[in-house]
Design an enzyme around this catalytic site. Structure first.
Site, PDB file in Angstrom:
ATOM      1  N   ASP A 181       8.468   4.334 -15.140  1.00 47.93           N
ATOM      2  CA  ASP A 181       9.260   3.131 -15.380  1.00 47.93           C
ATOM      3  C   ASP A 181       9.341   2.876 -16.879  1.00 47.93           C
ATOM      4  OD1 ASP A 181       9.546   2.644 -12.704  1.00 47.93           O
ATOM      5  OD2 ASP A 181       8.364   0.790 -12.670  1.00 47.93           O
TER       6      ASP A 181
ATOM      7  N   LYS B 128      17.368   1.014 -10.307  1.00 47.63           N
ATOM      8  CA  LYS B 128      17.134   0.349  -9.019  1.00 47.63           C
ATOM      9  C   LYS B 128      18.268  -0.602  -8.651  1.00 47.63           C
ATOM     10  CE  LYS B 128      12.070   0.028  -9.566  1.00 47.63           C
ATOM     11  NZ  LYS B 128      11.550   0.924  -8.514  1.00 47.63           N
TER      12      LYS B 128
ATOM     13  N   GLY C  87       3.247  -2.815  -9.038  1.00 47.01           N
ATOM     14  CA  GLY C  87       2.867  -3.815 -10.019  1.00 47.01           C
ATOM     15  C   GLY C  87       1.455  -4.341  -9.865  1.00 47.01           C
TER      16      GLY C  87
ATOM     17  N   ARG D  54      -1.246   8.353   3.642  1.00 48.33           N
ATOM     18  CA  ARG D  54      -2.038   8.829   4.789  1.00 48.33           C
ATOM     19  C   ARG D  54      -1.294   8.615   6.099  1.00 48.33           C
ATOM     20  NH1 ARG D  54      -6.810  11.032   4.421  1.00 48.33           N
ATOM     21  NH2 ARG D  54      -8.175  10.585   2.669  1.00 48.33           N
TER      22      ARG D  54
ATOM     23  N   GLY E 198       1.090   1.488  -7.554  1.00 48.55           N
ATOM     24  CA  GLY E 198      -0.320   1.247  -7.817  1.00 48.55           C
ATOM     25  C   GLY E 198      -1.048   2.366  -8.528  1.00 48.55           C
TER      26      GLY E 198
ATOM     27  N   GLY F  95       4.729   3.102 -12.427  1.00 51.57           N
ATOM     28  CA  GLY F  95       5.505   1.960 -12.887  1.00 51.57           C
ATOM     29  C   GLY F  95       4.801   1.251 -14.014  1.00 51.57           C
ATOM     30  N   SER F  96       4.153   0.140 -13.673  1.00 55.20           N
ATOM     31  CA  SER F  96       3.496  -0.688 -14.675  1.00 55.20           C
ATOM     32  C   SER F  96       2.302   0.021 -15.302  1.00 55.20           C
ATOM     33  CB  SER F  96       3.036  -1.985 -14.020  1.00 55.20           C
ATOM     34  OG  SER F  96       4.022  -2.450 -13.116  1.00 55.20           O
TER      35      SER F  96
END
Lengths: 192, 295
Positions: free
Chosen positions: B25, B82, B154, B166, B215, B236-237
């Protein structure tokens, strides 16, 4: 015969699947020692900047250049860029083939295309007269060949999309994304 | 000579080129350059990373096309952007400006709470999130040419990414052991299109490329997802909310390539500075979770 596929990033699993379909032993190459005992190497599609940076970070540049002096190497798309001498921007290149390449030469993803190509050498080598269905994805072109490099295929407007220099092979398109094994067979004939 | 564009092979194919890579990101052209220099195989152009979308609240929409175009100009690697779930006009706009992939994303505020975009109508390929095999195959049925497990964006907490990966991998293994006569019941119970259930069983994997997302904050997180069987990782973050984004980005790229080599993973995990602070998903109120968006 044992063929390695550079597995730093990209569609290496697709190449390995094609090789296994042809009953050829195939292995992933991520570090210099993985080149030992190989008869040839495929550099897959992917992002050439990513592959180049990882090759530098893990000291693969010199071993790959040396490997290419003696053994067959085939680069598809990003792999073709990586094999070239010149890509008109600053990124790590093996410089094994006397070809000048332009990245993303057909445009962005919405311009990516499939088409049939006429490849005389492929017909000659495989005895098949069917046209070759080629898949181009954000593909580069080979702007020019020099030295011992020769043109293997072009699109109808004349832009070069495949070249060969002795046992080195470069294609802008992705034979590994089709069910057609003829290009892999052609490469294996160079590695033999 | 017949030339075909926007085919299923083309759409799926670009995702295949991204395999074994990291999609990052980025919110500015400068970030995009840092990501490319670190070895990202693509970038996701957006105005705010998910952690900031969470912090700011309000309605999260498609980013300004001008920002996306500037990011496209700044780098040579593919650029994704997005749109909101079900917002097919945002998707039309993103296609018109020439982004390489559209993420119909739960990170933005949904525009339709029943329907996703009919992605077969577009020439540009789409990636969509999933929490399980049924959701993944429904999205592929609508035309998604790439899937990512959702995780919880995030947060910097990998637990949901693991849960979703999983779930998907477990279902694929389960399909391998099933008789053909059991597939219709599987399709019914999972809300998945029957033909795609059959195809998944035959292939022994998801019919399109499947990345992990939501995550991932460390090289170890990225390698964990790879060892669980995904084809690559979205971060991302986790990169630009950390202390040293360039270093962490390069380390995560190396971790995805060498995901099975613990000594390399140890090496790249050293001295990365502060990871993003993160938010523990198990202590989050249900209303704050976004992975549930998607139908």
């Amino acid at each position: 015969m044992k063929i390695g596929v550079l597995a730093l990033q990209g569609d290496f699993a697709e190449h390995i699947a094609m090789l296994r379909k042809l009953n050829v032993e195939a292995s992933e190459v991520r570090l210099p020692e993985h080149l030992n005992g190989l008869d040839g190497l495929i550099i897959p599609g992917g992002e050439s900047t990513t592959i180049g940076k990882l090759a530098v970070a893990y000291n693969l540049m010199e071993p790959l250049k040396q490997f290419g002096q003696r053994h067959a190497i085939w680069g598809t798309c990003a792999g073709a860029i990586f094999l070239s001498k010149d890509v008109s921007r600053d990124q790590p290149l093996l410089g094994l083939m006397d070809i000048k390449v332009k990245r993303n030469a057909f445009g962005r993803q919405i311009d990516s295309f499939e088409t049939d190509l006429d490849i005389p050498e492929l017909k000659l080598a495989t005895g098949s007269t069917l046209p070759y269905h080629a898949v181009f994805i954000r593909a580069p072109i080979i702007e020019s060949v020099s030295g011992d490099a020769k043109i293997l295929a072009s699109v109808p407007d004349g832009r070069i999309v495949a070249a060969q220099q002795g046992h080195l092979l470069a294609t802008s398109f992705h034979p590994e994304l089709t069910g057609d094994t003829r290009f892999h067979e052609y490469f294996l004939s160079l590695a033999d | 000579m017949e030339v075909k564009t926007g085919t299923w092979t083309e759409k799926k194919g670009l995702a295949q080129m991204l395999k074994g890579g990291v999609i990052m990101d980025v919110v500015t052209p400068e970030h995009a350059k840092i990501a490319e220099d670190a070895g990202a195989c693509a970038v996701m152009a957006l105005e705010r990373v998910p952690a900031d979308i969470r912090a700011n609240g309000g309605v999260a929409r498609m980013s300004d096309p001008d920002l996306i175009l500037k990011i496209m100009d700044a780098v040579s690697i593919p650029v994704m952007a997005k749109c909101r779930i079900g917002h097919f006009v945002e998707a039309q706009i993103l296609e018109a400006i020439g982004v390489d992939y559209i993420d119909e994303s739960e990170v933005l505020t949904p525009a339709d709470e029943e329907h996703h975009i009919l992605k077969h109508n577009f020439k540009v390929p789409f990636v969509c999130g999933c929490r399980n095999i049924g959701e993944a195959l429904r999205r592929i049925g609508e035309g998604a040419a790439m899937i990512r497990t959702k995780g919880e964006a995030g947060t910097g907490d990998v637990v949901e990414a693991v849960r979703h990966a999983r779930a998907v991998m477990g279902s694929i293994r389960q399909l391998q052991t099933m008789g053909d006569e059991e597939l219709m019941a599987f399709a019914k119970n999972n809300g998945a299109p029957y033909e795609l259930v059959k195809e998944t069983k035959e292939l022994g994997r998801m019919p399109v490329v499947n990345f992990a997302a939501g995550g991932v904050a460390t090289p170890a997180d990225a390698a964990l997802m790879m060892q669980l069987g995904v084809d690559g990782v979205f971060v991302g973050s986790g990169i630009f909310k950390s202390g040293d984004p360039a270093k962490r980005a390069a380390a995560i790229v190396k971790a995805v390539t060498h995901y099975q080599d613990a000594s390399i993973l140890a090496e790249v995990s050293k001295n990365l500075g502060e990871a993003m602070v993160g938010r523990n998903v198990s202590q989050m109120p249900e209303a704050d979770k976004i992975a549930g968006r998607g139908w």
